[in-house]
Design a protein around this motif. Structure first.
Motif, mmCIF file in Angstrom:
data_model
loop_
_atom_site.group_PDB
_atom_site.id
_atom_site.type_symbol
_atom_site.label_atom_id
_atom_site.label_comp_id
_atom_site.label_asym_id
_atom_site.label_seq_id
_atom_site.Cartn_x
_atom_site.Cartn_y
_atom_site.Cartn_z
ATOM 1 N N GLU A 95 -11.528 -8.473 6.176
ATOM 2 C CA GLU A 95 -10.486 -7.665 6.800
ATOM 3 C C GLU A 95 -9.728 -6.803 5.784
ATOM 4 O O GLU A 95 -8.737 -6.172 6.131
ATOM 5 N N CYS A 96 -10.142 -6.806 4.532
ATOM 6 C CA CYS A 96 -9.459 -6.003 3.506
ATOM 7 C C CYS A 96 -9.470 -4.526 3.885
ATOM 8 O O CYS A 96 -10.502 -3.987 4.283
ATOM 9 N N ILE A 97 -8.336 -3.866 3.769
ATOM 10 C CA ILE A 97 -8.252 -2.431 4.061
ATOM 11 C C ILE A 97 -8.773 -1.668 2.849
ATOM 12 O O ILE A 97 -8.307 -1.858 1.733
ATOM 13 N N TRP A 98 -9.742 -0.779 3.086
ATOM 14 C CA TRP A 98 -10.351 -0.008 2.006
ATOM 15 C C TRP A 98 -9.877 1.434 1.976
ATOM 16 O O TRP A 98 -9.900 2.085 0.940
ATOM 17 N N SER A 99 -9.475 1.955 3.122
ATOM 18 C CA SER A 99 -9.080 3.361 3.191
ATOM 19 C C SER A 99 -8.110 3.532 4.348
ATOM 20 O O SER A 99 -8.148 2.775 5.318
ATOM 21 N N ALA A 100 -7.247 4.536 4.248
ATOM 22 C CA ALA A 100 -6.272 4.814 5.303
ATOM 23 C C ALA A 100 -6.022 6.318 5.390
ATOM 24 O O ALA A 100 -6.059 7.018 4.378
ATOM 25 N N ILE A 101 -5.793 6.794 6.609
ATOM 26 C CA ILE A 101 -5.464 8.209 6.809
ATOM 27 C C ILE A 101 -4.609 8.331 8.065
ATOM 28 O O ILE A 101 -4.784 7.566 9.023
#
Length: 199
Positions: A95-101
């Motif tokens: 569930e690690c967040i790798w990218s966000a926009i």
């Protein structure tokens, strides 16, 4: 020339806050920096992450900066007083967040790991379209994502993973339009200024 990072900058984000032109940067360090672009002055060092940073992204509507670290931790910062608003830690490695926009049309944040997830602002009412797309096709990617990009021209989201698989999503319908293989591994990707070409 603006200098503060001891290592190379891996991400920067331009910001317009009231009449000031600012920039947020991060490198392979644990801190992000906020700069005044007109004077070159360092305004704030954003500290608190326990791992190296991978990305900064900014929402002009709420004037919130998001920092994402390699351990999947995401932090949100209010840019008027540079205050930490929220810390989101993943419950496990998948569930690690790798990218966000930020998606300014739907006023939401889209994050990516092996799937795309939509985060609605707590002060906004989620539309049926946003709710139906809150978890986009968990089987779309088999490997961690390197980027999730929003095209204002076509109202589509493009995601790419480390293996080179690229998926194109219809945000309103919450479904995958199509996917293709890049042919080699990906480390990053972006859209050109027109929003029509993937680089």
């Amino acid at each position: 020339v603006i200098r503060a990072h001891s290592k190379g900058v891996v991400c920067f984000e331009l910001m317009q806050i009231t009449s000031r032109k600012l920039c947020a940067t991060c490198s392979h360090e644990r801190d992000a920096y906020v700069w005044n672009l007109e004077t070159g002055d360092l305004l704030k060092r954003l500290t608190g992450h326990r791992a190296l940073l991978r990305q900064v992204t900014y929402d002009a509507a709420s004037e919130v900066l998001v920092t994402v670290a390699v351990d999947g931790e995401m932090r949100t910062w209010e840019m008027h007083g540079y205050a930490l608003v929220q810390v989101i830690r993943s419950p496990g490695p998948l569930e690690c967040i790798w990218s966000a926009i930020f998606n300014p049309t739907q006023e939401c944040l889209v994050t990516a790991n092996r799937r795309l997830q939509i985060w609605q602002h707590p002060r906004k009412t989620a539309t049926a379209e946003v709710l139906s797309a809150s978890l986009l096709a968990p089987k779309g990617h088999r490997d961690p994502l390197v980027a999730a990009l929003y095209s204002h021209q076509f109202f589509l989201l493009v995601s790419g993973d480390e293996s080179g698989r690229i998926c194109v999503w219809d945000i309103k319908a919450g479904r995958q339009n199509f996917s293709f293989e890049h042919g080699s591994r990906l480390t990053t990707m972006t859209l050109d200024d027109s929003g029509r070409k993937l680089i």
